[in-house]
Write a protein that holds these residues in place. Structure first.
Motif, mmCIF file in Angstrom:
data_model
loop_
_atom_site.group_PDB
_atom_site.id
_atom_site.type_symbol
_atom_site.label_atom_id
_atom_site.label_comp_id
_atom_site.label_asym_id
_atom_site.label_seq_id
_atom_site.Cartn_x
_atom_site.Cartn_y
_atom_site.Cartn_z
ATOM 1 N N THR A 1 0.822 -1.215 0.000
ATOM 2 C CA THR A 1 0.000 0.000 0.000
ATOM 3 C C THR A 1 0.855 1.265 0.000
ATOM 4 O O THR A 1 0.373 2.323 -0.402
ATOM 5 C CB THR A 1 -0.939 0.022 1.212
ATOM 6 N N ALA A 2 2.102 1.140 0.452
ATOM 7 C CA ALA A 2 3.020 2.283 0.437
ATOM 8 C C ALA A 2 4.449 1.764 0.323
ATOM 9 O O ALA A 2 4.791 0.746 0.923
ATOM 10 C CB ALA A 2 2.867 3.124 1.702
ATOM 11 N N TRP A 3 5.238 2.475 -0.477
ATOM 12 C CA TRP A 3 6.662 2.156 -0.637
ATOM 13 C C TRP A 3 7.404 3.470 -0.659
ATOM 14 O O TRP A 3 7.165 4.333 -1.514
ATOM 15 C CB TRP A 3 6.880 1.376 -1.926
ATOM 16 N N ARG A 4 8.309 3.641 0.302
ATOM 17 C CA ARG A 4 9.148 4.833 0.359
ATOM 18 C C ARG A 4 10.597 4.388 0.273
ATOM 19 O O ARG A 4 11.050 3.576 1.072
ATOM 20 C CB ARG A 4 8.896 5.593 1.666
ATOM 21 N N ASP A 5 11.323 4.913 -0.700
ATOM 22 C CA ASP A 5 12.746 4.639 -0.845
ATOM 23 C C ASP A 5 13.520 5.915 -0.557
ATOM 24 O O ASP A 5 13.175 6.989 -1.058
ATOM 25 C CB ASP A 5 13.082 4.166 -2.265
ATOM 26 N N TYR A 6 14.571 5.768 0.261
ATOM 27 C CA TYR A 6 15.446 6.879 0.627
ATOM 28 C C TYR A 6 16.811 6.611 0.007
ATOM 29 O O TYR A 6 17.412 5.566 0.260
ATOM 30 C CB TYR A 6 15.568 6.959 2.149
#
Length: 128
Positions: free
Chosen positions: A106-111
């Motif tokens: 539902t959510a993917w955050r890449d730093y």
């Protein structure tokens, strides 16, 4: 149903032989994908289009997961993504955070450091 850990691992592996339809199928219809140096992408269809555009520059990406932890519906991994394309392989250190519900991301955050992409490919070659 596969665990959130299994879903994230399978999605990461799918980039080695990339198909935008197959990769985007891991996401919920209303998912958010956010490469933190860029604007977030909302919805599976928009995520699929981003992936297709990204793959017009890169042939594939190998996700080498160094560490992955999961608790409940949250999965976090530290990895090196090797971007393959434009006649070279470019390693990119990444920290990813995923939220999973009902068998879909539902959510993917890449730093990551966008400067590494710009140095390797020039500002014009970086995905938007």
């Amino acid at each position: 149903m596969p665990s959130p850990d299994d879903i994230v691992t399978a999605m990461c592996r799918s980039w080695a032989d990339p198909d935008p339809d197959r990769i985007s199928a891991f996401f919920a219809e209303d998912a958010v994908y956010h490469n933190i140096p860029m604007e977030p992408i909302h919805g599976r269809a928009a995520i699929r289009e981003f992936i297709a555009g990204f793959l017009s520059t890169f042939e594939s990406i190998d996700f080498d997961i160094h560490h992955q932890v999961a608790t409940g519906n949250i999965v976090m991994n530290e990895r090196t993504d090797t971007l393959r394309g434009l006649g070279k392989d470019t390693p990119l250190p990444v920290m990813g955070v995923f939220e999973v519900a009902d068998g879909a991301i539902t959510a993917w955050r890449d730093y990551f450091d966008m400067a590494a992409i710009n140095r390797a490919f020039g500002a014009d070659a970086a995905p938007e």
